[in-house]
Design a protein around this motif. Structure first.
Motif, PDB file in Angstrom:
ATOM      1  N   SER A   1      14.014 -27.608  81.751  1.00 16.06           N
ATOM      2  CA  SER A   1      14.886 -26.838  82.649  1.00 16.06           C
ATOM      3  C   SER A   1      14.302 -26.735  84.058  1.00 16.06           C
ATOM      4  N   PRO A   2      15.145 -26.415  85.040  1.00 16.26           N
ATOM      5  CA  PRO A   2      14.714 -26.304  86.438  1.00 16.26           C
ATOM      6  C   PRO A   2      14.353 -24.856  86.785  1.00 16.26           C
TER       7      PRO A   2
ATOM      8  N   GLU B   1       7.705 -25.726  86.100  1.00 14.09           N
ATOM      9  CA  GLU B   1       6.365 -25.174  86.333  1.00 14.09           C
ATOM     10  C   GLU B   1       6.406 -23.954  87.259  1.00 14.09           C
TER      11      GLU B   1
ATOM     12  N   GLY C   1       4.378 -26.364  81.773  1.00 15.13           N
ATOM     13  CA  GLY C   1       3.744 -27.569  82.307  1.00 15.13           C
ATOM     14  C   GLY C   1       4.679 -28.255  83.281  1.00 15.13           C
ATOM     15  N   GLY C   2       4.198 -29.333  83.860  1.00 12.34           N
ATOM     16  CA  GLY C   2       4.985 -30.058  84.847  1.00 12.34           C
ATOM     17  C   GLY C   2       5.514 -31.363  84.301  1.00 12.34           C
ATOM     18  N   GLY C   3       5.766 -32.306  85.246  1.00 11.38           N
ATOM     19  CA  GLY C   3       6.345 -33.588  84.882  1.00 11.38           C
ATOM     20  C   GLY C   3       5.477 -34.388  83.920  1.00 11.38           C
TER      21      GLY C   3
ATOM     22  N   GLY D   1       7.161 -35.698  80.745  1.00  8.77           N
ATOM     23  CA  GLY D   1       7.204 -37.144  80.497  1.00  8.77           C
ATOM     24  C   GLY D   1       6.654 -37.489  79.123  1.00  8.77           C
TER      25      GLY D   1
ATOM     26  N   THR E   1      18.030 -30.435  82.743  1.00  6.87           N
ATOM     27  CA  THR E   1      18.730 -30.042  83.976  1.00  6.87           C
ATOM     28  C   THR E   1      17.719 -30.105  85.101  1.00  6.87           C
ATOM     29  N   GLY E   2      18.084 -30.786  86.178  1.00  3.73           N
ATOM     30  CA  GLY E   2      17.171 -30.937  87.317  1.00  3.73           C
ATOM     31  C   GLY E   2      17.690 -32.023  88.239  1.00  3.73           C
TER      32      GLY E   2
ATOM     33  N   ARG F   1      14.313 -41.100  85.512  1.00  2.03           N
ATOM     34  CA  ARG F   1      13.008 -41.395  84.921  1.00  2.03           C
ATOM     35  C   ARG F   1      13.058 -41.157  83.402  1.00  2.03           C
ATOM     36  N   ILE F   2      13.678 -40.047  83.015  1.00  5.08           N
ATOM     37  CA  ILE F   2      13.765 -39.724  81.580  1.00  5.08           C
ATOM     38  C   ILE F   2      14.603 -40.789  80.865  1.00  5.08           C
TER      39      ILE F   2
ATOM     40  N   GLY G   1      24.073 -32.447  93.251  1.00  7.38           N
ATOM     41  CA  GLY G   1      25.395 -32.670  93.832  1.00  7.38           C
ATOM     42  C   GLY G   1      25.305 -32.882  95.332  1.00  7.38           C
TER      43      GLY G   1
HETATM   44  P1  NAD Z   1      13.181 -31.487  88.983  1.00  4.86           P
HETATM   45  O1  NAD Z   1      13.910 -32.690  88.516  1.00  4.86           O
HETATM   46  O2  NAD Z   1      12.069 -31.661  89.931  1.00  4.86           O
HETATM   47  O3  NAD Z   1      12.553 -30.710  87.735  1.00  4.86           O
HETATM   48  C1  NAD Z   1      13.346 -30.306  86.638  1.00  4.86           C
HETATM   49  C2  NAD Z   1      12.475 -30.249  85.395  1.00  4.86           C
HETATM   50  O4  NAD Z   1      12.047 -31.560  85.059  1.00  4.86           O
HETATM   51  C3  NAD Z   1      11.201 -29.423  85.557  1.00  4.86           C
HETATM   52  O5  NAD Z   1      10.995 -28.705  84.372  1.00  4.86           O
HETATM   53  C4  NAD Z   1      10.135 -30.491  85.750  1.00  4.86           C
HETATM   54  O6  NAD Z   1       8.853 -30.077  85.375  1.00  4.86           O
HETATM   55  C5  NAD Z   1      10.639 -31.574  84.840  1.00  4.86           C
HETATM   56  N1  NAD Z   1      10.125 -32.917  85.132  1.00  4.86           N
HETATM   57  C6  NAD Z   1       9.691 -33.414  86.316  1.00  4.86           C
HETATM   58  N2  NAD Z   1       9.324 -34.712  86.161  1.00  4.86           N
HETATM   59  C7  NAD Z   1       9.522 -35.037  84.866  1.00  4.86           C
HETATM   60  C8  NAD Z   1       9.352 -36.233  84.105  1.00  4.86           C
HETATM   61  N3  NAD Z   1       8.885 -37.348  84.651  1.00  4.86           N
HETATM   62  N4  NAD Z   1       9.699 -36.215  82.798  1.00  4.86           N
HETATM   63  C9  NAD Z   1      10.182 -35.100  82.229  1.00  4.86           C
HETATM   64  N5  NAD Z   1      10.362 -33.936  82.899  1.00  4.86           N
HETATM   65  C10 NAD Z   1      10.046 -33.903  84.206  1.00  4.86           C
HETATM   66  O7  NAD Z   1      14.290 -30.481  89.543  1.00  4.86           O
HETATM   67  P2  NAD Z   1      14.072 -29.021  90.177  1.00  4.86           P
HETATM   68  O8  NAD Z   1      13.558 -29.170  91.554  1.00  4.86           O
HETATM   69  O9  NAD Z   1      13.326 -28.149  89.222  1.00  4.86           O
HETATM   70  O10 NAD Z   1      15.555 -28.457  90.197  1.00  4.86           O
HETATM   71  C11 NAD Z   1      16.441 -28.642  91.253  1.00  4.86           C
HETATM   72  C12 NAD Z   1      17.448 -29.733  90.918  1.00  4.86           C
HETATM   73  O11 NAD Z   1      18.175 -29.363  89.750  1.00  4.86           O
HETATM   74  C13 NAD Z   1      18.486 -29.960  91.976  1.00  4.86           C
HETATM   75  O12 NAD Z   1      18.709 -31.339  92.139  1.00  4.86           O
HETATM   76  C14 NAD Z   1      19.730 -29.284  91.400  1.00  4.86           C
HETATM   77  O13 NAD Z   1      20.938 -29.775  91.932  1.00  4.86           O
HETATM   78  C15 NAD Z   1      19.575 -29.547  89.944  1.00  4.86           C
HETATM   79  N6  NAD Z   1      20.324 -28.594  89.120  1.00  4.86           N
HETATM   80  C16 NAD Z   1      21.448 -29.024  88.457  1.00  4.86           C
HETATM   81  C17 NAD Z   1      22.199 -28.138  87.687  1.00  4.86           C
HETATM   82  C18 NAD Z   1      23.441 -28.567  86.959  1.00  4.86           C
HETATM   83  O14 NAD Z   1      23.904 -27.826  86.098  1.00  4.86           O
HETATM   84  N7  NAD Z   1      24.014 -29.712  87.271  1.00  4.86           N
HETATM   85  C19 NAD Z   1      21.784 -26.815  87.590  1.00  4.86           C
HETATM   86  C20 NAD Z   1      20.633 -26.406  88.277  1.00  4.86           C
HETATM   87  C21 NAD Z   1      19.903 -27.319  89.022  1.00  4.86           C
END
Ligand code: NAD
Length: 515
Positions: free
Chosen positions: A181-182, A210, A238-240, A244, A258-259, A266-267, A287
């Motif tokens: 999650s983000p 994180e 933890g982080g990415g 990963g 979500t992110g 990458r995933i 978006g």
């Molecule tokens: P992010 O992609 O940087 O991180 C999201 C999650 O992914 C974090 O938990 C992070 O640790 C993890 N992550 C990072 N690298 C990874 C890897 N290589 N493998 C697996 N996991 C990994 O995004 P963010 O900055 O936390 O969130 C903001 C983004 O989320 C924006 O682009 C926003 O538009 C999007 N968002 C979308 C929705 C939706 O419902 N569509 C909702 C909220 C946020």
């Protein structure tokens, strides 16, 4: 009941205009903030706290909110082992048993409202009204998915069959779901993903962002208190690197993410390269959200909805408005009003009720946004900029700002903060505008302000977006009421808070019995 058989009320709001409500809530939030929060891996119900690193308040980075002990790679492997072992037993529980845990979680979050709000304000920089909405959304997800589990997973669906044959189909958990999650909806999205996966009969390995590990940890603790067995839910701050590792593991059976688009890609790549079963990725991403306002829009309503859509939560919503298309006949008038309104916004400590715009999440986010603002100041016309409030020098604040540009294709990417771009268009160009928005290949939210029904209908028919809002702001989708999620670059679906969300977490099995 509606056509989906749902009978449910969304959580009740908090009247922030009533001092008899606000004062005790404020006191309870202050008391909660006095405790020592510590995020740490929770594996098999055991919290593995070490000394950890400090977590800082984005509104004032001199303040430490709590500490976080990060997950080691060995712990991540152990968590998957435990979740895999527990999968069969958890998927054999009844939908009613799982739904009862989710209902208890909703009650627990309501009784911990002040603490969860305090965490949202202090760890994530959320304003008080946003913090209320965040807890309510998390509560709604629990009750909604509990109800959907009872309706869809309770009894198998009978199917027709020739005489002497009984056919039925039923939904079952897939096994181990990884939930990533983000930070921008640290409680609601974390809780929504995890409870959906659990309700559908999966065990869960959850990795919160994180930046908001404390909120993720508190939510996991409450889920265990609500009766989710310790083997069925593992929590890994933890982080990415850890994320990963989790998605590369061959023992997992699904990923809810979500992110950002970059991480989703990458995933997706990792999943496609790993050996083992082909598993679903539910990705909700970013978006490049637009709003189209024609000359019949009511200017006061339009300006109010633009401010909310662009700058509430410091623009850190995936649904937030980034590009406002204004019909040129009214553009000067509307922009004059918008600039005036932007001068009146208060940027500052999100713990103050009078604050309109709080900090962005961390220095990295602020620096990235400021680079875009500087580039825009060189190449685009400044339409308005809110002055920073007092006491913002120790936090990661970005002042709301609006620029006029030539078209949505001038923008390279999503800029996740309080930055609005404005484009003028001519009467008769509606289709061209919608096509330009579609051409970004994102498809999350779109706003329309027009008093002509045919305009809204035309846009609704042509625009490829998940959530369209007419004559209102375009943020704050409500669970079960405005199921949320986009298409194209914005995500895979299904919609969170919608009647079919749990199905993607499940597998279908048909049983035929010759009697
Ligand atoms: P992010 O992609 O940087 O991180 C999201 C999650 O992914 C974090 O938990 C992070 O640790 C993890 N992550 C990072 N690298 C990874 C890897 N290589 N493998 C697996 N996991 C990994 O995004 P963010 O900055 O936390 O969130 C903001 C983004 O989320 C924006 O682009 C926003 O538009 C999007 N968002 C979308 C929705 C939706 O419902 N569509 C909702 C909220 C946020």
């Amino acid at each position: 009941a509606n056509i989906y058989g749902e009978q449910r009320r969304n959580s009740r709001g908090v009247n922030l205009a009533d001092h008899l409500v606000v004062e005790p809530l404020g006191d309870a939030m202050d008391t909660a903030a006095g405790q020592h929060w510590h995020a740490a891996p929770i594996i098999g119900g055991k919290s593995l706290k070490g000394e950890g690193d400090p977590i800082l308040n984005p509104a004032d980075r001199r303040q430490q909110v709590g500490r976080v002990t990060w997950t080691t790679p060995e712990q991540a492997d152990e968590a998957i082992t435990m979740a895999s072992r527990a999968a069969a037993e958890w998927s054999a529980t009844t939908a009613e048993e799982r739904a009862t845990c989710l209902d208890r979680m909703a009650d627990l979050m309501e009784s911990h409202m002040a603490e969860l709000m305090a965490l949202c304000v202090r760890e994530a920089g959320k304003g008080v009204p946003d913090a209320v909405a965040e807890v309510r959304e998390a509560v709604d997800f629990c009750r909604y998915y509990a109800q959907r589990a009872r309706l869809d997973f309770g009894t198998p669906m009978p199917l027709p069959g020739p005489t002497g044959e009984k056919n039925e189909i039923a939904l079952h958990g897939r096994g181990v779901f990884v939930c990533i999650s983000p930070w921008n909806f640290p409680l609601a999205i974390f809780t929504g993903q995890v409870t959906a996966a659990l309700a559908a009969g999966n065990t869960v390995v959850a990795k919160p962002a994180e930046q908001t590990s404390l909120i993720g940890t508190r939510a996991a603790e409450l889920l265990l208190e609500a009766g989710i067995p310790p083997e069925a839910l593992q929590l890994l701050p933890g982080g990415g690197d850890i994320g990963g590792r989790l998605v590369a593991d061959e023992r997992i059976n699904g990923v809810a993410f979500t992110g950002s688009v970059a991480t989703a890609r990458r995933i997706n790549q990792t999943l496609s390269q790993r050996q083992g079963p082909i598993i679903p990725l539910i990705a909700e991403t970013g978006g490049q959200n637009a709003m189209i306002a024609d000359s019949t829009a009511l200017p006061e309503q339009l300006v109010r909805d633009v401010l909310i859509s662009s700058f509430q939560s410091a623009g850190q919503r995936c649904s937030a408005l980034r590009v406002l298309y204004l019909q040129e006949d009214v553009a000067d008038h509307v922009l004059h009003m918008l600039n005036g309104a932007m001068q009146e916004l208060t940027v500052g400590d999100p713990a103050w009720l009078a604050t309109d715009v709080g900090p962005v999440i961390d220095p990295e986010a602020r620096d990235g946004l400021m680079r875009h603002v500087e580039a825009m100041k060189r190449s685009a016309r400044l339409v308005g900029e809110t002055p920073l409030g007092p006491d913002t020098e120790h936090g990661t604040f970005v002042a709301p700002v609006a620029f006029e540009i030539n078209g949505i294709d001038d923008l390279d990417d999503e800029h996740f903060g309080p930055i609005l771009h404005v484009v003028r268009y001519k009467a008769g160009e509606l289709d061209r505008v919608v096509d330009a928005i579609n051409n970004t290949r994102y498809g999350l939210t779109l706003g329309v302000h027009s008093r002509i029904d045919a305009v809204a209908e035309r846009v609704a028919q042509r625009a490829r977006v998940g959530n369209l809002y007419v004559n209102r702001n375009q943020i704050g989708a409500v669970v079960g009421v405005q199921p949320f999620g986009g298409e194209g670059l914005s995500g895979t679906g299904p919609k969170a808070g919608g009647p079919r969300y749990l199905h993607r977490f499940a597998t279908e099995r048909a049983v035929t019995v010759d009697t």
